[in-house]
Design a protein around this motif. Structure first.
Motif, PDB file in Angstrom:
ATOM      1  N   TYR A  42      35.925  37.439  37.423  1.00 53.13           N
ATOM      2  CA  TYR A  42      37.232  36.847  37.161  1.00 53.13           C
ATOM      3  C   TYR A  42      37.802  36.272  38.446  1.00 53.13           C
ATOM      4  O   TYR A  42      37.898  36.958  39.454  1.00 53.13           O
ATOM      5  N   ASP A  43      38.212  35.004  38.392  1.00 50.61           N
ATOM      6  CA  ASP A  43      38.783  34.366  39.576  1.00 50.61           C
ATOM      7  C   ASP A  43      40.274  34.693  39.699  1.00 50.61           C
ATOM      8  O   ASP A  43      40.884  35.274  38.799  1.00 50.61           O
ATOM      9  N   GLN A  44      40.842  34.324  40.831  1.00 47.09           N
ATOM     10  CA  GLN A  44      42.255  34.633  41.099  1.00 47.09           C
ATOM     11  C   GLN A  44      43.194  33.971  40.089  1.00 47.09           C
ATOM     12  O   GLN A  44      44.216  34.550  39.728  1.00 47.09           O
ATOM     13  N   ALA A  45      42.852  32.779  39.626  1.00 48.29           N
ATOM     14  CA  ALA A  45      43.696  32.103  38.634  1.00 48.29           C
ATOM     15  C   ALA A  45      43.757  32.914  37.342  1.00 48.29           C
ATOM     16  O   ALA A  45      44.833  33.107  36.769  1.00 48.29           O
ATOM     17  N   HIS A  46      42.610  33.399  36.874  1.00 46.08           N
ATOM     18  CA  HIS A  46      42.590  34.203  35.653  1.00 46.08           C
ATOM     19  C   HIS A  46      43.370  35.495  35.858  1.00 46.08           C
ATOM     20  O   HIS A  46      44.192  35.866  35.014  1.00 46.08           O
ATOM     21  N   LEU A  47      43.089  36.184  36.967  1.00 42.33           N
ATOM     22  CA  LEU A  47      43.777  37.450  37.225  1.00 42.33           C
ATOM     23  C   LEU A  47      45.282  37.245  37.382  1.00 42.33           C
ATOM     24  O   LEU A  47      46.079  38.077  36.934  1.00 42.33           O
ATOM     25  N   GLY A  48      45.690  36.119  37.964  1.00 43.48           N
ATOM     26  CA  GLY A  48      47.112  35.816  38.108  1.00 43.48           C
ATOM     27  C   GLY A  48      47.801  35.587  36.776  1.00 43.48           C
ATOM     28  O   GLY A  48      48.969  35.927  36.601  1.00 43.48           O
ATOM     29  N   SER A  49      47.058  35.026  35.813  1.00 44.29           N
ATOM     30  CA  SER A  49      47.641  34.789  34.493  1.00 44.29           C
ATOM     31  C   SER A  49      47.517  36.006  33.575  1.00 44.29           C
ATOM     32  O   SER A  49      48.029  35.988  32.458  1.00 44.29           O
ATOM     33  N   HIS A  50      46.841  37.043  34.024  1.00 45.49           N
ATOM     34  CA  HIS A  50      46.697  38.299  33.289  1.00 45.49           C
ATOM     35  C   HIS A  50      47.038  39.449  34.246  1.00 45.49           C
ATOM     36  O   HIS A  50      46.150  40.185  34.692  1.00 45.49           O
ATOM     37  N   PRO A  51      48.304  39.618  34.587  1.00 46.01           N
ATOM     38  CA  PRO A  51      48.691  40.562  35.638  1.00 46.01           C
ATOM     39  C   PRO A  51      48.387  42.030  35.338  1.00 46.01           C
ATOM     40  O   PRO A  51      48.353  42.842  36.253  1.00 46.01           O
ATOM     41  N   ASP A  52      48.126  42.381  34.072  1.00 44.69           N
ATOM     42  CA  ASP A  52      47.818  43.772  33.749  1.00 44.69           C
ATOM     43  C   ASP A  52      46.304  44.022  33.684  1.00 44.69           C
ATOM     44  O   ASP A  52      45.868  45.117  33.370  1.00 44.69           O
ATOM     45  N   GLN A  53      45.504  42.997  33.989  1.00 47.81           N
ATOM     46  CA  GLN A  53      44.053  43.167  34.014  1.00 47.81           C
ATOM     47  C   GLN A  53      43.638  43.709  35.374  1.00 47.81           C
ATOM     48  O   GLN A  53      44.087  43.224  36.412  1.00 47.81           O
ATOM     49  N   THR A  54      42.774  44.712  35.362  1.00 45.98           N
ATOM     50  CA  THR A  54      42.309  45.310  36.614  1.00 45.98           C
ATOM     51  C   THR A  54      40.839  45.031  36.903  1.00 45.98           C
ATOM     52  O   THR A  54      40.405  45.152  38.041  1.00 45.98           O
ATOM     53  N   VAL A  55      40.046  44.667  35.895  1.00 50.07           N
ATOM     54  CA  VAL A  55      38.619  44.394  36.103  1.00 50.07           C
ATOM     55  C   VAL A  55      38.469  43.050  36.808  1.00 50.07           C
ATOM     56  O   VAL A  55      39.041  42.047  36.383  1.00 50.07           O
ATOM     57  N   THR A  56      37.690  43.043  37.891  1.00 52.51           N
ATOM     58  CA  THR A  56      37.409  41.800  38.618  1.00 52.51           C
ATOM     59  C   THR A  56      35.985  41.313  38.380  1.00 52.51           C
ATOM     60  O   THR A  56      35.727  40.123  38.446  1.00 52.51           O
ATOM     61  N   HIS A  57      35.056  42.232  38.122  1.00 50.75           N
ATOM     62  CA  HIS A  57      33.648  41.921  37.878  1.00 50.75           C
ATOM     63  C   HIS A  57      33.160  42.819  36.743  1.00 50.75           C
ATOM     64  O   HIS A  57      33.481  44.017  36.736  1.00 50.75           O
ATOM     65  N   PHE A  58      32.354  42.243  35.827  1.00 49.20           N
ATOM     66  CA  PHE A  58      31.747  43.068  34.778  1.00 49.20           C
ATOM     67  C   PHE A  58      30.363  42.520  34.480  1.00 49.20           C
ATOM     68  O   PHE A  58      30.188  41.309  34.329  1.00 49.20           O
ATOM     69  N   TYR A  59      29.380  43.427  34.418  1.00 48.44           N
ATOM     70  CA  TYR A  59      27.984  43.065  34.199  1.00 48.44           C
ATOM     71  C   TYR A  59      27.408  43.972  33.113  1.00 48.44           C
ATOM     72  O   TYR A  59      27.702  45.173  33.084  1.00 48.44           O
TER      73      TYR A  59
END
Length: 164
Positions: A42-59
């Motif tokens: 997840y890039d910073q733009a996505h994380l910025g638009s989803h402020p309650d999301q904590t996952v940055t990488h998922f495989y």
């Protein structure tokens, strides 16, 4: 088969002869083969638009050669790992999955929770009921308590799922 069709069928691994047949592979065929890998960073733009999301990488993918003998269409294993915001640890586990119609229902070893997998175009949609697993330093927070309950993953090179 054209070079493009070969790349599509190899990368997505969803449709037998991706350019010549419409017979969809089962999730088992898609996920339980050597080198299977689906990922999302997840890039910073996505994380910025989803402020309650904590996952940055998922495989999610192939659990490796030690699991080959346990794989069967009615019961198969998948490895997963993830990273969360403001935490240097990488969390990982193995899930035991069973088909349920178009879905796969997965239970995480060691009472780590459960999730389902379904197709999402060429990728996968993961829906968490609970996911809380051990990292090198401590246990992860339960991802389902935040805005991580649904993750959309895309096909990736097997090296992406193995890299740390």
């Amino acid at each position: 088969m054209s070079k493009r069709c070969t790349l599509i069928s190899t990368a997505a691994a969803f449709v037998t002869g991706a350019c010549g047949s419409t017979q969809a592979q089962s999730l088992y065929d898609t996920l339980a083969h050597n080198g299977a890998c689906f990922a999302r960073i997840y890039d910073q733009a996505h994380l910025g638009s989803h402020p309650d999301q904590t996952v940055t990488h998922f495989y999610l993918g192939d659990p490796g050669p030690d699991w080959v003998e346990t794989q069967a269409p009615a019961h198969y294993n998948l490895a997963f790992r993830f990273k969360v915001l403001d935490d240097a640890d990488t969390y990982s586990g193995v899930a035991i999955c069973e088909p349920q119609g178009a879905l796969a229902s997965c239970v995480i070893e060691g009472d780590g929770g459960s999730f389902t997998i379904e197709r999402n175009g060429a990728g996968l949609r993961i829906r968490l009921q609970r996911m809380q697993v051990e990292g090198m330093q401590e246990f992860s927070p339960d991802l389902a308590l935040r805005d991580n309950r649904v993750m959309l993953l895309e096909p990736a090179l097997s090296s992406v799922c193995r890299a740390e």
